[in-house]
Scaffold this motif. Structure first.
Motif, short mmCIF file in Angstrom:
data_model
loop_
_atom_site.label_atom_id
_atom_site.label_comp_id
_atom_site.label_asym_id
_atom_site.label_seq_id
_atom_site.Cartn_x
_atom_site.Cartn_y
_atom_site.Cartn_z
N GLU A 380 0.85 -1.18 0.00
CA GLU A 380 0.00 0.00 0.00
C GLU A 380 0.88 1.23 0.00
OE1 GLU A 380 -2.81 0.20 3.21
OE2 GLU A 380 -3.47 2.21 2.64
N GLU A 381 0.63 2.14 -0.93
CA GLU A 381 1.34 3.42 -0.97
C GLU A 381 0.39 4.46 -1.57
OE1 GLU A 381 4.83 3.09 -3.54
OE2 GLU A 381 3.85 1.50 -4.64
N LEU A 397 -2.78 3.47 -3.39
CA LEU A 397 -2.34 2.59 -4.47
C LEU A 397 -2.09 1.21 -3.86
CD1 LEU A 397 -1.15 1.86 -7.25
CD2 LEU A 397 0.92 3.04 -6.59
N LEU A 398 -2.95 0.28 -4.20
CA LEU A 398 -2.89 -1.03 -3.53
C LEU A 398 -2.59 -2.15 -4.51
CD1 LEU A 398 -6.26 -0.19 -1.94
CD2 LEU A 398 -4.29 -0.59 -0.50
N ILE A 399 -1.71 -3.03 -4.09
CA ILE A 399 -1.51 -4.29 -4.83
C ILE A 399 -2.14 -5.37 -3.96
CG2 ILE A 399 0.16 -5.94 -5.77
CD1 ILE A 399 0.25 -3.33 -7.31
N VAL A 400 -3.18 -6.02 -4.47
CA VAL A 400 -3.84 -7.05 -3.68
C VAL A 400 -3.90 -8.36 -4.47
CG1 VAL A 400 -5.30 -5.33 -2.51
CG2 VAL A 400 -6.20 -6.53 -4.48
N ARG A 412 -4.18 -4.31 -9.23
CA ARG A 412 -3.62 -3.00 -8.87
C ARG A 412 -4.80 -2.04 -8.82
NH1 ARG A 412 -1.75 1.36 -11.83
NH2 ARG A 412 0.14 2.37 -11.10
N LEU A 413 -5.05 -1.48 -7.64
CA LEU A 413 -6.22 -0.62 -7.45
C LEU A 413 -5.80 0.76 -7.03
CD1 LEU A 413 -8.36 -3.09 -5.33
CD2 LEU A 413 -8.62 -2.65 -7.75
N GLU A 426 -6.97 -2.83 -12.28
CA GLU A 426 -6.50 -3.68 -13.37
C GLU A 426 -5.92 -4.97 -12.83
OE1 GLU A 426 -3.24 -1.90 -15.60
OE2 GLU A 426 -2.69 -0.71 -13.87
N ILE A 427 -6.08 -6.03 -13.59
CA ILE A 427 -5.48 -7.31 -13.21
C ILE A 427 -4.10 -7.36 -13.83
CG2 ILE A 427 -5.61 -9.82 -13.41
CD1 ILE A 427 -8.57 -9.68 -13.31
N LEU A 428 -3.11 -7.65 -12.99
CA LEU A 428 -1.72 -7.68 -13.48
C LEU A 428 -1.34 -9.10 -13.85
CD1 LEU A 428 -0.14 -5.40 -10.74
CD2 LEU A 428 -0.89 -4.71 -13.00
#
Lengths: 429, 275
Positions: A380-381, A397-400, A412-413, A426-428
């Motif tokens: 999270e940033e 900015l979240l990577i979940v 990535r949200l 988006e789905i990475l």
């Protein structure tokens, strides 16, 4: 002699068969194409009438919920007509103007549906649009008259398109649509800002002159001091003035563009043979970071890297000093050779005019409440992204990750820190 | 004498046995290169990493040589389970551990990639049962490396099909142009995709009637070279030597009066780029 006659007769017969076969094939293709174009034209005409009706329908409602369906239909129809129009060989000026109008109409309906545009404003705009679409419909019927007739094949369409003297009916129609766009959907302030940034029209720095551009090039890329260099200026009606430097140094051939005002590097690209040696990725990254520091790009942080057969492409983004958020719209990309880490490309076009960031509250954000069970927040940033009105917003900015059906997906949200709205997801891979 | 003769007879048999063993034993410790492998990496090292992670049950994605998030989480989980530093980077220690606990059937993996087949590489399941078909045999005599090189590591939102189609367009339109001009042609395609006046897909833009000469005269179907593909990758990564152009034309061959009326930006090679 008999043999010769036989060979000649055989050849003539073969050529005749080939020619007949090719001609039959061409005829079939022409018929297919004619059918396809007529179908697209008919469909576009029908959809145009539906679009006009939906625009009128939406004006009926005071209630926002009741207006949702016609708004959706406007968005859908504008997109479908765009698809049909883009596949038709129609007058280029008209097509570009009409595509632009439809995009604006569709986007406007989408924004109005969400309440992002005040009701009185969209009522006025769509009221104008309804009247204009009605007028357009009549003009369209006149311009396409005869195109539905079987005798008008693709050849006629293409001949008209390639003619040095374009058909006046289409030219007038294009001009009319341009007027509709300007009156019905004028650019918003944010769109103006976005365009201005893209055009780099309003840089306020001092002009650097030809020698200044050359000096800037040599300062940034001292290795090319001995290169054969040619400097030219952008064409007089370019949207923003710049210097175009082309250079050659042994096997290296490249270009660098600098803005006329301020001498900001727009982009640089060098082509040269790349060997089979491979430098470690960490060394490549260090070289990119060293280059950016020496070149004065001191507010950038590394974001991501992509390796391909002979090169690495590295992306860096600006960090806002006040919030620490990453400004993705102000990025710089660097291309490096894998064999020795030489910088072979820099793209700083988006970095020159920084985004205008406004102070924004950061409300408490509880991932446990926000996400469904089984969702794991990996990082999270803070970061900035544009909302639908093209205004830059500060976001979490979240990577979940989430496991679904035995597969773990990474998302990535970007969640607005003030409103909690998901502005980007988006789905990475 | 008889014993000597028997020994002599056994020698070829032993040699064959050694050869068979050497061929059947999967690639060993030195299979990886010395490189650290992290997110964004691409190529044979990543293929081996994915295959080995799948062999041990940590990776369930496609073995395609692209180190994305799927590979990243799988590697971190592997590192956690084996008490290694958890950083998502395959360094010397991680690679050594991977090699000691997994197998890598390089030929099987590379052949299936080259053939465009759908396959997995799990340990404990016969390999022949892990090929699920697919592929059209079009790879023919290509080596795995050649096939792997045909895909590319791209920013989100772009597919290998986009690359292929754009490379075809760039090669058909500008193969005789300087590299800068080829990147500029690719950038014009992308500028159009983003522009309100044009279709919003790569194929929609390229196949818009009479938009590109190469489509009209069929040159778009020529096989593009690596240079054209590289130009497309640069444009997709953000480079735009055209400076935001949405049109270009060759002033020697252009017949349309309309194209001359567009605001010109710059000339690269034989093409004038304009708004």
């Amino acid at each position: 002699m008999k043999k010769l006659i036989f060979v000649l007769a055989y050849t003539v017969a073969a050529l005749a068969i080939f020619s007949w076969s090719a001609s039959a094939k061409n005829e079939r293709l022409t018929l297919v194409l004619n059918g396809q174009y007529t179908d697209q034209l008919t469909e576009a005409t029908e959809q145009m009438n539906q679009l006009e009706q939906e625009v009128r329908k939406v004006l009926l409602y005071q209630d926002q919920t009741a207006a949702v369906e016609p708004f959706d239909n406007i968005w859908r129809l504008s997109s479908e007509i765009r698809n049909n129009i883009s596949g038709l060989p129609l007058d280029r000026e008209f097509t570009t103007e009409w595509m632009n109008y439809l995009t604006r109409l569709g986007d406007y309906a989408e924004l109005a549906k969400t309440g992002a545009i005040p009701q009185d404003k969209w009522e006025k705009a769509l009221g104008n649009a309804a009247a204009n679409l009605n007028e357009f419909s009549n003009e369209w019927s006149s311009a396409t008259q005869g195109m539905f007739a079987g005798g008008t094949g693709p050849d006629t369409w293409f001949a008209q398109l390639e003619s040095e003297e374009p058909d006046k009916r289409w030219a007038n129609l294009g001009q009319a649509v341009k007027t509709y766009s300007e009156s019905d959907f004028p650019l918003t302030t944010s769109e103006h800002d976005e365009q201005k940034k893209k055009d780099l029209k309003h840089l306020e720095d001092k002009p650097i002159g030809r020698d200044g551009a050359l000096g800037r090039f040599k300062e940034l890329f001292p290795d090319y001091d001995g290169a054969t260099i040619h400097v030219s200026q952008s064409e007089p009606d370019a949207p923003y003035p710049f210097y175009h430097i082309r250079f050659q140094d042994g096997a290296r051939i490249g270009y660098a563009d600098f803005t006329e005002r301020g001498g900001h590097l727009l982009s640089l690209l060098i082509e040269r043979p790349v060997g089979e040696d491979v430098l470690p990725e960490a060394d490549i990254r260090k070289r990119a970071e060293d280059f950016l520091r020496q070149a004065g790009y001191e507010d950038l942080v590394y974001e991501e890297a992509r390796e391909n057969s002979h090169f690495w492409h590295l992306s860096f983004v600006r960090v806002d000093p006040d919030t620490g958020g990453k400004v993705f719209a102000d990025g710089v990309q660097v291309k490096l050779a894998k064999d020795d880490g030489e910088v072979l490309g820099v793209n700083a076009m988006e970095y020159i005019q920084k985004e205008n960031l406004k102070a924004q509250p950061i409300n408490p954000f509880d991932p446990e409440e926000f996400f469904a069970d089984g969702t794991k927040v990996q990082s999270e940033e803070l970061g900035y992204t544009a909302n639908r009105e093209l205004v830059q917003r500060l976001c979490h900015l979240l990577i979940v990750t989430k496991k679904t059906g035995g597969r773990t997906d990474t998302y990535r949200l970007m969640v607005d820190t003030e409103t909690g709205e998901v502005l980007k997801s988006e789905i990475l891979d | 004498m008889q014993m000597k003769s028997a020994r002599r007879n056994r020698r070829p048999v032993l040699a064959v046995l050694v050869l068979v063993l050497a061929l059947s034993v999967p690639a060993g410790k030195d299979a990886f290169t010395a490189q650290n492998i992290g997110r964004g990496a691409f190529g044979d090292d990543v293929i081996e990493l994915q295959a080995r992670l799948q062999w041990t049950g940590f990776y369930d994605g496609k073995i395609d040589g692209k180190f994305g998030y799927g590979t990243y989480w799988a590697l971190r989980n592997f590192q956690q389970d084996y008490g290694l530093p958890i950083d998502g980077v395959a360094g010397a220690a991680t690679k050594e551990k991977l090699v000691s606990v997994s197998k890598y059937h390089k030929d099987f993996v590379m052949d299936n990639i080259a053939a465009g087949k759908t396959f997995t590489h799990y340990g404990g399941t016969p390999l022949e049962a892990q090929v699920k078909g697919g592929g059209n045999g079009a790879a023919g005599g290509q080596t795995a490396n050649q096939t792997a090189n045909q895909t590319a590591n791209l920013p989100a939102g772009y597919s290998d099909e986009d690359i292929q189609l754009m490379a075809n367009a760039v090669y058909g339109e500008a193969r005789g142009e300087p590299y800068e001009g080829q990147v500029a042609v690719a950038a014009v395609i992308l500028n159009r995709v983003e522009h309100a006046d044009f279709p919003n897909t790569v194929s929609g833009v390229i196949f818009q009637p009479l938009a590109f000469t190469a489509v009209a005269d069929g040159q778009i179907w020529l096989t593009p070279n690596e240079r054209a593909k590289e130009a497309v990758i640069d444009a997709i990564n953000g480079w735009d030597p055209s400076e935001n152009a949405i049109y270009y034309f060759n002033p020697v061959t252009a017949t349309s009066k309309w194209i001359w009326s567009r605001p010109h930006i710059k000339k690269i090679g034989q093409h004038i780029f304009c708004m």
